[in-house]
Scaffold this active site. Structure first.
Site: not given
Ligand code: UDP
Ligand code: MG
Length: 155
Positions: A11, A51, A114, A117, A128
């Site tokens: 990211k 997303y 974080n 991805h 994807e």
């Molecule tokens: N995210 C965020 N706040 C939240 C949950 C998710 O900003 O409360 C962001 C975070 O960067 C995350 C991305 O949205 O990596 C996608 O969310 P997902 O639940 O798919 O998490 P991941 O699969 O990346 O662990």
């Molecule tokens: Mg995810």
């Protein structure tokens, strides 16, 4: 045991914090094959698709802004059970809860920022990879160390 391909995005937070090389190196050293690799600037349309499951969340716009703040590094990694392996290496969404040793556990203090991805299953990996790479950008080079990475039974 299946040879799988999975999609990873480093990211904008990873790019800005100069972590590209270090994180690619972790995957290389693990034994995953890098099948495709490029830097791209994401746009609103790609992110709305990528997303889509978060479209109704209050943080959606903030997340899209964060994901467009700099380019990302996209890659396709391949290995036996690679989707699960890479998800495990990625760690929990919130960097503060991610286990030490995982990429988010090592590099992130944030739920949004974080670092990485990774596809969360076979269906999403296929979708994807298609979203970010053309067929001709994915290379089927032979990993000559393959017999040192897996037993005959695993591969
Ligand atoms: N995210 C965020 N706040 C939240 C949950 C998710 O900003 O409360 C962001 C975070 O960067 C995350 C991305 O949205 O990596 C996608 O969310 P997902 O639940 O798919 O998490 P991941 O699969 O990346 O662990
Ligand atoms: Mg995810």
């Amino acid at each position: 045991m299946a040879l799988e391909k999975t999609l990873v995005l480093l990211k904008p937070s990873a790019v800005q914090r100069a972590l590209i090389g270090e994180i690619i190196s972790i995957f290389e050293k693990k034994g995953l094959r890098i099948a495709a690799l490029k830097m791209i600037q994401l746009d609103d349309e790609m992110l709305s698709e990528h997303y889509a499951h978060l479209a109704d969340k209050p943080f959606f716009q903030r997340l899209k802004d964060s994901m467009t703040a700099a380019p990302v590094v996209a890659m396709v990694l391949e290995g036996v059970e690679a989707i699960n392996v890479v998800r495990t290496m990625t760690g929990a969404t919130n960097g503060r809860n991610a286990f030490p040793g995982t990429i988010r556990g090592i590099y992130s203090m944030s739920k949004q920022e974080n670092i990485i991805h990774a596809s969360d299953g076979l269906r999403s990996a296929i979708m994807e990879i298609k979203r970010f790479f053309k067929d001709e950008e994915i290379y089927e080079w032979k990993q000559t160390c393959f017999p040192l990475l897996y037993s005959e039974e695993e591969a």
